[in-house]
Design an enzyme around this catalytic site. Structure first.
Site, PDB file in Angstrom:
ATOM      1  N   ARG A  53      15.167   3.479 -26.390  1.00 21.10           N
ATOM      2  CA  ARG A  53      15.469   4.825 -26.648  1.00 21.10           C
ATOM      3  C   ARG A  53      15.698   6.041 -26.771  1.00 21.10           C
ATOM      4  O   ARG A  53      14.315   6.775 -26.915  1.00 21.10           O
ATOM      5  CB  ARG A  53      15.002   5.087 -24.476  1.00 21.10           C
ATOM      6  CG  ARG A  53      14.066   5.629 -23.907  1.00 21.10           C
ATOM      7  CD  ARG A  53      13.755   5.636 -22.752  1.00 21.10           C
ATOM      8  NE  ARG A  53      15.384   4.868 -22.751  1.00 21.10           N
ATOM      9  CZ  ARG A  53      15.947   5.248 -21.660  1.00 21.10           C
ATOM     10  NH1 ARG A  53      16.029   6.999 -21.637  1.00 21.10           N
ATOM     11  NH2 ARG A  53      17.281   4.710 -21.283  1.00 21.10           N
ATOM     12  N   THR A  54      17.285   6.253 -27.123  1.00 24.15           N
ATOM     13  CA  THR A  54      17.587   7.004 -27.697  1.00 24.15           C
ATOM     14  C   THR A  54      17.462   6.822 -29.549  1.00 24.15           C
ATOM     15  O   THR A  54      17.084   8.055 -29.944  1.00 24.15           O
ATOM     16  CB  THR A  54      18.876   6.468 -27.630  1.00 24.15           C
ATOM     17  OG1 THR A  54      19.502   6.690 -26.613  1.00 24.15           O
ATOM     18  CG2 THR A  54      20.063   8.113 -28.318  1.00 24.15           C
ATOM     19  N   ARG A  57      25.122   5.285 -33.398  1.00 24.54           N
ATOM     20  CA  ARG A  57      24.682   4.420 -31.777  1.00 24.54           C
ATOM     21  C   ARG A  57      26.051   3.567 -32.449  1.00 24.54           C
ATOM     22  O   ARG A  57      25.588   2.894 -33.302  1.00 24.54           O
ATOM     23  CB  ARG A  57      23.850   5.453 -31.658  1.00 24.54           C
ATOM     24  CG  ARG A  57      23.899   3.787 -30.434  1.00 24.54           C
ATOM     25  CD  ARG A  57      23.977   4.631 -29.136  1.00 24.54           C
ATOM     26  NE  ARG A  57      23.831   3.456 -28.238  1.00 24.54           N
ATOM     27  CZ  ARG A  57      23.178   4.173 -27.329  1.00 24.54           C
ATOM     28  NH1 ARG A  57      23.301   5.046 -26.595  1.00 24.54           N
ATOM     29  NH2 ARG A  57      22.765   3.682 -25.253  1.00 24.54           N
ATOM     30  N   HIS A 103      27.531  10.457 -24.978  1.00 25.34           N
ATOM     31  CA  HIS A 103      26.563  10.891 -25.241  1.00 25.34           C
ATOM     32  C   HIS A 103      26.085  12.081 -24.829  1.00 25.34           C
ATOM     33  O   HIS A 103      25.453  12.817 -24.035  1.00 25.34           O
ATOM     34  CB  HIS A 103      25.877   9.635 -24.644  1.00 25.34           C
ATOM     35  CG  HIS A 103      24.036   9.295 -25.038  1.00 25.34           C
ATOM     36  ND1 HIS A 103      24.045   9.875 -25.624  1.00 25.34           N
ATOM     37  CD2 HIS A 103      23.435   8.950 -24.053  1.00 25.34           C
ATOM     38  CE1 HIS A 103      22.593   9.369 -25.979  1.00 25.34           C
ATOM     39  NE2 HIS A 103      22.633   8.192 -24.871  1.00 25.34           N
TER      40      HIS A 103
END
Ligand code: ZN
Length: 489
Positions: free
Chosen positions: A72-73, A122, A150
């Protein structure tokens, strides 16, 4: 092992690895640009969704480096870049990437910086984004590093609150569930404090906000605990460039306490404006533990939640009832949609594509900290005590250093070390002076260290390490207590 080579200081750039890298004013700038994208590129049926694309980033490439999967990120960053008209290159499969072949992050970043104009990273290790940024001549955005931060999630959370409520000041925000280990919650509470919102913790049993977060809220963000309703409120906030929290009370402090007390009674009676639900992390929860809070229609029946927006970073796994999805207070899908305009805004600002709007740039990409920086090669002295910190990654050993901010406390005469990479803190260590050859286990002696004499000091994890390196305890070394160095500056 040789001492780590220093990254070459590049021309000025800007990195965002923590929400605290951004000043309040810069956060507001990001929000106004995000809103302008929502206005310029609307989806006619859903006001929170970007419905069209632009071409302002048509000459730019975003590299997305994902050392752990987070579909998703990654997709929201890539969607944001594509909506801006830019291109993306991506490394989303760590199993076949050069990292799996043993390449360090510091090397990968320096190579990939030649292929792209901006990168998002990430990584499963805390502090990895900071290390990447230190070696990158192009802007680095942290897309989540271990349990550290985040920041784009936090921007999205705060933006959602702002959209639902005009003002964040004195807004009552309840946070529910795992407040202990959730990185999104820690960044979120600091941001709430900075904008003057009032935090109402509702932890699952044994999952309270950790002591270090409490301490930081009190000492750096000037928060006060309201014994009346258990909420946490910031006394005042400082919109410095970028956010530089203060350790010691300034002249406004007394005034703030007075205005806090008078406002307190009023705010206590206010309804909850938002309930932020954290994800239930099964791996952090034992069989014996019971009663993880579940937010459902029954919970929200309490009149104090009658107007509360329900937020959740998603994905959810049972802590948020699906039957709420049709409730007008459910805001989590809207919150997820804002991830695109927020990331579009951050990317376009970091690339300098917004006429008249900028984020400040700095040599090395970060504003200078107000805390003294202790910086020693990896083999010497104390290392970060957080075993998930990037400094403990073998591949990175030639590229990381023992770097800590010296956190000195005036009144308690104590002191702490904050790791520059992962921001975890240590309050037990041994300070030694290279010139006088004495060591001290009193952390308050950090008060002797100044910018001028910083290089004379080395910090060890334990007394034994200091002794092995030829230092002598000043406590037992002589009849008179020797001075370690010149006095406080
Ligand atoms: Zn660390």
């Amino acid at each position: 092992m040789n001492s780590a080579p220093r990254p070459k200081s590049s021309a000025t750039t800007r990195h965002v690895v923590s929400i605290n890298n951004l000043s309040n004013r810069e956060v507001e700038t990001i929000f106004s640009v995000a809103q302008s994208f929502l206005d310029r590129l609307p989806d006619k049926s859903r006001s929170y969704r970007i419905g069209r694309s632009t071409s302002i980033a048509s000459n730019a490439i975003l590299a997305s480096l994902f050392y752990e999967p987070s579909t998703r990120t990654r997709l929201s960053f890539e969607s944001a870049m594509l909506r801006l008209g830019g291109d993306i290159i991506t490394s989303a499969d760590p199993a076949t990437s050069s990292a799996a072949k043993g390449e360090s992050l510091a090397d990968s970043v320096r190579v990939i910086a030649n292929y792209a104009d901006i990168m998002v990273i990430r990584h499963p290790r805390d502090g990895a984004a900071r290390l990447a940024a230190e070696y990158s001549p192009i802007p680095v955005i942290n897309g989540g590093d271990g349990s550290h931060e985040h920041p784009t999630q936090t921007l999205c959370d705060i933006f959602t609150l702002k959209k639902k409520n005009k003002e964040l000041k004195n807004l009552k925000v309840a946070i529910s569930g795992d407040l202990k280990g959730s990185r999104t919650i820690h960044s979120f509470v600091y941001a709430l404090a900075r904008f003057g919102a009032r935090i109402v913790p509702m932890p699952a049993p044994g999952m309270e906000l950790p002591d270090h977060v409490h301490r930081r809220l009190q000492q750096e963000f000037r928060c006060k605990f309201d014994s009346g309703d258990g909420s946490i409120a910031a006394l005042y906030h400082t919109p410095d460039e970028p956010h530089q929290p203060a350790l010691f009370p300034g002249p406004d402090f007394e005034f703030s306490i007075k205005s806090y007390n008078s406002a307190s009674e009023k705010v206590r009676k206010q309804k909850i404006a938002a309930v932020y639900v954290t994800r239930f992390q099964k791996e952090r929860w034992t069989e014996k533990q019971q009663g993880y809070p579940r937010i459902d229609a029954k919970f929200l029946k309490d009149p104090k939640y009658s107007r509360a927006s329900v937020l959740h970073p998603l994905p959810r796994v049972g802590e948020l009832d699906a039957s709420l999805d049709t409730d007008s207070r459910a805001t989590y899908f809207e919150q997820a949609a804002y991830g695109v305009p927020i990331r579009m805004a951050l990317i376009s600002l970091l690339l300098g594509l917004e006429p008249g709007k900028t984020l400040a740039t700095y040599e090395g990409g970060f504003n200078r900290s107000k805390f003294l920086l202790y910086d020693q090669p990896l083999p010497s002295g104390i290392r970060c005590g957080n075993h998930n910190c990037i400094v403990h990654e073998e591949k990175e050993a030639p590229y990381v250093r023992n770097k800590f901010y010296l956190m000195r406390e005036e009144e308690s005469a104590g002191g702490r070390l904050r790791c520059v990479y992962c921001e975890s803190e240590m309050d037990q260590f041994v300070i030694a002076n290279r010139k006088s050859k004495w060591y001290s286990t009193s952390t308050g002696d950090l008060a002797y260290v100044t910018q001028q004499n910083l290089k004379d000091y080395i910090v060890f994890a334990q007394e034994g390490d200091a002794i092995r390196n030829g230092y002598h305890s000043r406590r037992y070394g002589g009849s008179k207590r020797p001075r370690m160095a010149v006095g406080r500056s």
